[in-house]
Design a protein around this motif. Structure first.
Motif: not given
Length: 168
Positions: A36-57
């Motif tokens: 996850v830390q390494a993905a930041r260099s490619s512009g990625f951030r972890p998706a929010h893990e709240a149930p409200l946004w569980c469908f986003i990916p």
């Protein structure tokens, strides 16, 4: 019309420790996972893990989404009647219960179950610093339009429509 795609056959993202065996991370935070830390260099951030946004990916554009193995060993705190507390790793049952709860919510809004054991990584739409910044705007628009403060099929459709516009 929402066309969910969990990318079940998409390979795991590789952002830094490619070829090395994965190591467990004794933390509840996705930010402590090295990939996850390494993905930041490619512009990625972890998706929010709240149930409200569980469908986003499932509705995020595939080219702007990735995933890495969830190597976290999460913990719970057990409290004793004498005031002591004890930090214990989750059991397999706790992980299974969390996935079952999320998949039941996804089912209720008409989406297929998500693949387990993934940390989802998202790149934001153009002009947004983070995916969460874009989702905050989508949420504010949803509430302003009279939407309810919970996950519904209508919220999924609204979010899908807004994301298509933001990424076009």
């Amino acid at each position: 019309m929402v066309e969910p795609d969990w990318g079940v056959d998409d390979p795991e993202g590789s952002f830094g420790s490619s070829g090395l065996p994965w190591e467990p991370v004794y933390s509840d935070s996705v930010e402590d996972v090295l990939e996850v830390q390494a993905a930041r260099s490619s512009g990625f951030r972890p998706a929010h893990e709240a149930p409200l946004w569980c469908f986003i990916p499932a509705i995020w554009p595939a080219r702007e989404r990735s995933w890495v193995r969830d190597v976290r060993v999460r913990h719970m705190t057990r409290a004793w009647s004498d005031g002591r507390t004890e930090r214990l790793p989750w059991t397999t049952a706790e992980y299974a219960e969390l996935e079952a709860d999320i998949n039941a919510l996804l089912h209720d809004v008409g989406l297929p179950p998500r693949p387990a054991g993934r940390i989802w990584l998202l790149r934001p739409p153009p002009t947004y610093a983070t995916a969460q910044e874009a989702l905050d705007e989508v949420w504010a628009d949803w509430l302003a339009s009279g939407g309810v403060g919970t996950v519904t099929p209508e919220l999924v459709a609204h979010t899908d429509t807004r994301l298509r516009r933001l990424f076009s």
